[in-house]
Design a protein around this motif. Sequence first.
Motif, PDB file in Angstrom:
ATOM      1  N   GLY A 168      49.863  38.335   6.017  1.00 38.82           N
ATOM      2  CA  GLY A 168      48.598  37.800   6.509  1.00 38.82           C
ATOM      3  C   GLY A 168      48.377  38.095   7.974  1.00 38.82           C
ATOM      4  O   GLY A 168      47.391  37.659   8.563  1.00 38.82           O
ATOM      5  N   THR A 169      49.298  38.851   8.608  1.00 32.72           N
ATOM      6  CA  THR A 169      49.179  39.176  10.019  1.00 32.72           C
ATOM      7  C   THR A 169      48.265  40.376  10.214  1.00 32.72           C
ATOM      8  O   THR A 169      48.473  41.413   9.585  1.00 32.72           O
ATOM      9  CB  THR A 169      50.557  39.513  10.621  1.00 32.72           C
ATOM     10  N   PRO A 170      47.253  40.256  11.058  1.00 30.40           N
ATOM     11  CA  PRO A 170      46.346  41.395  11.270  1.00 30.40           C
ATOM     12  C   PRO A 170      47.098  42.615  11.785  1.00 30.40           C
ATOM     13  O   PRO A 170      48.012  42.506  12.592  1.00 30.40           O
ATOM     14  CB  PRO A 170      45.364  40.864  12.324  1.00 30.40           C
ATOM     15  N   VAL A 171      46.730  43.767  11.275  1.00 27.72           N
ATOM     16  CA  VAL A 171      47.318  45.026  11.728  1.00 27.72           C
ATOM     17  C   VAL A 171      46.419  45.630  12.806  1.00 27.72           C
ATOM     18  O   VAL A 171      45.211  45.705  12.646  1.00 27.72           O
ATOM     19  CB  VAL A 171      47.457  46.017  10.550  1.00 27.72           C
ATOM     20  N   ALA A 172      47.024  46.049  13.916  1.00 25.98           N
ATOM     21  CA  ALA A 172      46.246  46.608  15.008  1.00 25.98           C
ATOM     22  C   ALA A 172      45.628  47.933  14.585  1.00 25.98           C
ATOM     23  O   ALA A 172      46.310  48.799  14.041  1.00 25.98           O
ATOM     24  CB  ALA A 172      47.135  46.802  16.234  1.00 25.98           C
ATOM     25  N   VAL A 173      44.341  48.074  14.805  1.00 22.80           N
ATOM     26  CA  VAL A 173      43.639  49.322  14.509  1.00 22.80           C
ATOM     27  C   VAL A 173      43.738  50.229  15.730  1.00 22.80           C
ATOM     28  O   VAL A 173      43.476  49.786  16.852  1.00 22.80           O
ATOM     29  CB  VAL A 173      42.160  49.039  14.165  1.00 22.80           C
ATOM     30  N   PRO A 174      44.115  51.490  15.564  1.00 23.62           N
ATOM     31  CA  PRO A 174      44.236  52.396  16.709  1.00 23.62           C
ATOM     32  C   PRO A 174      42.921  52.503  17.479  1.00 23.62           C
ATOM     33  O   PRO A 174      41.842  52.546  16.886  1.00 23.62           O
ATOM     34  CB  PRO A 174      44.599  53.734  16.072  1.00 23.62           C
ATOM     35  N   ALA A 175      43.024  52.542  18.792  1.00 25.87           N
ATOM     36  CA  ALA A 175      41.836  52.659  19.640  1.00 25.87           C
ATOM     37  C   ALA A 175      41.190  54.022  19.467  1.00 25.87           C
ATOM     38  O   ALA A 175      41.829  54.994  19.068  1.00 25.87           O
ATOM     39  CB  ALA A 175      42.227  52.455  21.104  1.00 25.87           C
ATOM     40  N   GLU A 176      39.916  54.102  19.792  1.00 25.12           N
ATOM     41  CA  GLU A 176      39.173  55.355  19.693  1.00 25.12           C
ATOM     42  C   GLU A 176      39.838  56.456  20.513  1.00 25.12           C
ATOM     43  O   GLU A 176      39.830  57.626  20.129  1.00 25.12           O
ATOM     44  CB  GLU A 176      37.738  55.138  20.176  1.00 25.12           C
ATOM     45  N   SER A 177      40.442  56.095  21.642  1.00 20.83           N
ATOM     46  CA  SER A 177      41.071  57.080  22.525  1.00 20.83           C
ATOM     47  C   SER A 177      42.527  57.376  22.162  1.00 20.83           C
ATOM     48  O   SER A 177      43.188  58.149  22.850  1.00 20.83           O
ATOM     49  CB  SER A 177      41.016  56.579  23.972  1.00 20.83           C
ATOM     50  N   SER A 178      43.023  56.775  21.099  1.00 22.82           N
ATOM     51  CA  SER A 178      44.439  56.910  20.740  1.00 22.82           C
ATOM     52  C   SER A 178      44.773  58.284  20.188  1.00 22.82           C
ATOM     53  O   SER A 178      43.909  59.019  19.690  1.00 22.82           O
ATOM     54  CB  SER A 178      44.814  55.847  19.699  1.00 22.82           C
ATOM     55  N   ALA A 179      46.062  58.622  20.237  1.00 24.21           N
ATOM     56  CA  ALA A 179      46.537  59.861  19.632  1.00 24.21           C
ATOM     57  C   ALA A 179      46.337  59.827  18.125  1.00 24.21           C
ATOM     58  O   ALA A 179      46.053  60.858  17.508  1.00 24.21           O
ATOM     59  CB  ALA A 179      48.011  60.072  19.963  1.00 24.21           C
ATOM     60  N   ASP A 180      46.443  58.654  17.524  1.00 25.32           N
ATOM     61  CA  ASP A 180      46.292  58.517  16.081  1.00 25.32           C
ATOM     62  C   ASP A 180      44.904  58.962  15.628  1.00 25.32           C
ATOM     63  O   ASP A 180      44.763  59.778  14.702  1.00 25.32           O
ATOM     64  CB  ASP A 180      46.523  57.059  15.658  1.00 25.32           C
ATOM     65  N   VAL A 181      43.887  58.415  16.269  1.00 29.33           N
ATOM     66  CA  VAL A 181      42.510  58.743  15.901  1.00 29.33           C
ATOM     67  C   VAL A 181      42.186  60.185  16.266  1.00 29.33           C
ATOM     68  O   VAL A 181      41.601  60.927  15.467  1.00 29.33           O
ATOM     69  CB  VAL A 181      41.521  57.774  16.573  1.00 29.33           C
ATOM     70  N   GLY A 182      42.558  60.601  17.471  1.00 29.97           N
ATOM     71  CA  GLY A 182      42.268  61.960  17.903  1.00 29.97           C
ATOM     72  C   GLY A 182      42.932  62.996  17.023  1.00 29.97           C
ATOM     73  O   GLY A 182      42.315  63.999  16.640  1.00 29.97           O
ATOM     74  N   PHE A 183      44.190  62.760  16.662  1.00 30.82           N
ATOM     75  CA  PHE A 183      44.898  63.701  15.811  1.00 30.82           C
ATOM     76  C   PHE A 183      44.286  63.757  14.415  1.00 30.82           C
ATOM     77  O   PHE A 183      44.059  64.846  13.871  1.00 30.82           O
ATOM     78  CB  PHE A 183      46.370  63.305  15.700  1.00 30.82           C
ATOM     79  N   ALA A 184      44.031  62.609  13.827  1.00 25.21           N
ATOM     80  CA  ALA A 184      43.459  62.580  12.474  1.00 25.21           C
ATOM     81  C   ALA A 184      42.132  63.316  12.434  1.00 25.21           C
ATOM     82  O   ALA A 184      41.844  64.073  11.497  1.00 25.21           O
ATOM     83  CB  ALA A 184      43.290  61.129  12.015  1.00 25.21           C
ATOM     84  N   ARG A 185      41.339  63.142  13.454  1.00 25.81           N
ATOM     85  CA  ARG A 185      40.014  63.773  13.517  1.00 25.81           C
ATOM     86  C   ARG A 185      40.137  65.291  13.752  1.00 25.81           C
ATOM     87  O   ARG A 185      39.545  66.089  13.030  1.00 25.81           O
ATOM     88  CB  ARG A 185      39.207  63.117  14.630  1.00 25.81           C
ATOM     89  N   ASP A 186      40.934  65.672  14.744  1.00 23.20           N
ATOM     90  CA  ASP A 186      41.039  67.089  15.092  1.00 23.20           C
ATOM     91  C   ASP A 186      41.791  67.887  14.028  1.00 23.20           C
ATOM     92  O   ASP A 186      41.404  69.001  13.676  1.00 23.20           O
ATOM     93  CB  ASP A 186      41.732  67.263  16.444  1.00 23.20           C
TER      94      ASP A 186
END
Length: 215
Positions: free
Chosen positions: A42-60
């Motif tokens: 039930g603990t919220p999972v942190a969503v990667p920030a727009e500027s994160s490597a996670d989001v940038g990598f997934a997108r690129d």
Amino acid sequence: MTSSARASRSLVWAGAVVFVVAVGLVLLMVVRPSAASSPGSGTPVAVPAESSADVGFARDMSVHHQQAVEMAFIVRDRTDDEDVRRLAYDIVNTQANQRGMMLGWLETWDRPKSSDRPPMEWMGHAVTPSDGSLMPGMATDTQLDRLRAADGRDAEVLFLELMTVHHRAGADMAQAAADAAGTEEIRGLAAGMARAQESEISLMADMLKARGAQP
């Protein structure tokens, strides 16, 4: 090759792509992270920030992979060589699957699948696109036109050369994400990509040598 033979092969490849997409959707259901809570806690999972490597990598990398799939489809129509066609199929199968996973994570994180920001900004060195090449390693529109116009050995060599450069840049990007990402999903996927693409680079070097070309 006769028109009926090409049509038959096109149907086989089309069926393969449908299968790949279906498998990708199943994988998304199984492995994509929950944006609401961690399993059983039930603990919220942190969503990667727009500027994160996670989001940038997934997108690129989704864009990078899409071009690899495109080049693989082009070469399968330009040669009858079974080794090259098998490699092309492996690239379609693997990279279309991975692309589906990354786009699924972006959707789960409620992050846009495209951005006005320069590609690879998350790595600290933004890139200026040129002649359709949006990121390091990506083929230009001119190079893709050459591949579409080539036949036989010429198509095989050009494909292997372009894909080697594509994979080298992709492996570098994947390693950067494996080192910098905050989510286990991206770290694991990126590390696996880096290993797999380095292995295929070695394979393509041997295939180029077998065709009298330099890696």
